[in-house]
Motif scaffolding. Structure first.
Motif, PDB file in Angstrom:
ATOM      1  N   GLY A  21       0.818  -1.204   0.000  1.00 18.91           N
ATOM      2  CA  GLY A  21       0.000   0.000   0.000  1.00 18.91           C
ATOM      3  C   GLY A  21       0.853   1.256   0.000  1.00 18.91           C
ATOM      4  N   ASN A  22       0.221   2.366  -0.320  1.00 24.24           N
ATOM      5  CA  ASN A  22       0.961   3.627  -0.409  1.00 24.24           C
ATOM      6  C   ASN A  22       1.516   4.101   0.933  1.00 24.24           C
ATOM      7  N   TYR A  23       0.715   3.958   1.993  1.00 20.85           N
ATOM      8  CA  TYR A  23       0.984   4.713   3.223  1.00 20.85           C
ATOM      9  C   TYR A  23       1.464   3.860   4.395  1.00 20.85           C
ATOM     10  N   LEU A  24       2.045   2.729   4.104  1.00 19.42           N
ATOM     11  CA  LEU A  24       2.467   1.812   5.163  1.00 19.42           C
ATOM     12  C   LEU A  24       3.601   2.375   6.010  1.00 19.42           C
ATOM     13  N   LEU A  25       4.356   3.311   5.469  1.00 20.67           N
ATOM     14  CA  LEU A  25       5.474   3.914   6.210  1.00 20.67           C
ATOM     15  C   LEU A  25       5.222   5.391   6.518  1.00 20.67           C
ATOM     16  N   LEU A  26       3.981   5.832   6.332  1.00 21.83           N
ATOM     17  CA  LEU A  26       3.676   7.252   6.484  1.00 21.83           C
ATOM     18  C   LEU A  26       3.841   7.711   7.932  1.00 21.83           C
ATOM     19  N   ASP A  27       4.505   8.836   8.105  1.00 23.62           N
ATOM     20  CA  ASP A  27       4.743   9.390   9.436  1.00 23.62           C
ATOM     21  C   ASP A  27       3.652  10.402   9.773  1.00 23.62           C
ATOM     22  N   GLN A  76       6.935  12.042   3.128  1.00 21.33           N
ATOM     23  CA  GLN A  76       6.485  11.855   4.508  1.00 21.33           C
ATOM     24  C   GLN A  76       6.569  10.410   4.993  1.00 21.33           C
ATOM     25  N   SER A  77       7.231   9.553   4.227  1.00 22.42           N
ATOM     26  CA  SER A  77       7.420   8.168   4.661  1.00 22.42           C
ATOM     27  C   SER A  77       8.745   8.021   5.396  1.00 22.42           C
TER      28      SER A  77
END
Length: 204
Positions: free
Chosen positions: A127-133, A193-194
């Motif tokens: 997914g796109n946001y798995l590492l999103l801070d 932002q990841s």
């Protein structure tokens, strides 16, 4: 690319030795090829590996319209991040709940359409946001046993995203507008932002 893929497969297999379950996050911007990479990894690893897409947690279009977010579909706020986090918590503790999938043809989620097979030990979550801070999203980090990020040049992302909308029947001008007004904004969010991944795959 093939040698990097083989090396990543070997790394995942080594990490999974002696473990009941391994959660691998495969992240990257839209158009990067996350599902393609995750499926390739699963094919090489074998039946003990299974892909779980984050896309099943898209908010439905009625909800997005009510919150004036339909034009931004695919942005972080258009997913049910809390429900996705709940699923990951359950998977990390060894549970095997059913999970939603996304039907691209109908542009909607299908509740409980996904299930783990009995053989599954290695979960390739893409997914796109798995590492999103960002709030809620950042809470996923403690559940990942390994993280992978796909790095693709911005120009190539734009080409792929425009081609995706052309495949959906949009004319060239409309496809370009859709890519630039939403998809590439989401791509910038992922890129800037990841948090750093354990493993980066570069692809053009």
């Amino acid at each position: 690319m093939e040698s990097r893929l083989n090396a990543l497969v070997a790394k995942i297999r080594a990490a999974a030795e002696g473990r009941r379950r391994l959660l691998v996050a495969v992240a990257g911007p839209p158009g990067a090829g996350k599902s393609t990479l995750a499926e390739a990894l699963a094919d090489q690893i074998g039946p003990e590996a299974q892909v779980i897409p984050m896309d099943g947690f898209h908010r439905d279009n009625d909800w997005l319209s009510q919150h004036d977010l339909l034009a931004r579909k695919g942005a972080p706020d258009t997913f049910d991040a809390a429900a996705f986090l709940s699923l990951i918590k359950q998977l990390a503790t060894g549970d095997s709940p059913r999970f939603p999938l996304f039907d691209r043809t109908k542009d909607c989620t299908v509740p409980e359409a996904g299930a783990l097979s009995d053989a599954t030990r290695i979960l390739l979550i893409e997914g796109n946001y798995l590492l999103l801070d960002r709030p809620i999203w950042r809470d996923l980090a403690r559940f990942w046993d390994m993280t992978v990020f796909i790095d693709v040049p911005k120009a190539e992302l734009e080409r792929r995203l425009i081609a995706r909308w052309l495949d959906h029947g949009l004319d060239p001008d409309a496809a370009r507008v859709r890519a630039q007004s939403n998809d590439l904004i989401n791509a910038d969010t992922v890129i800037t932002q990841s948090t750093s991944a354990d493993w980066t795959i570069s692809s053009d």
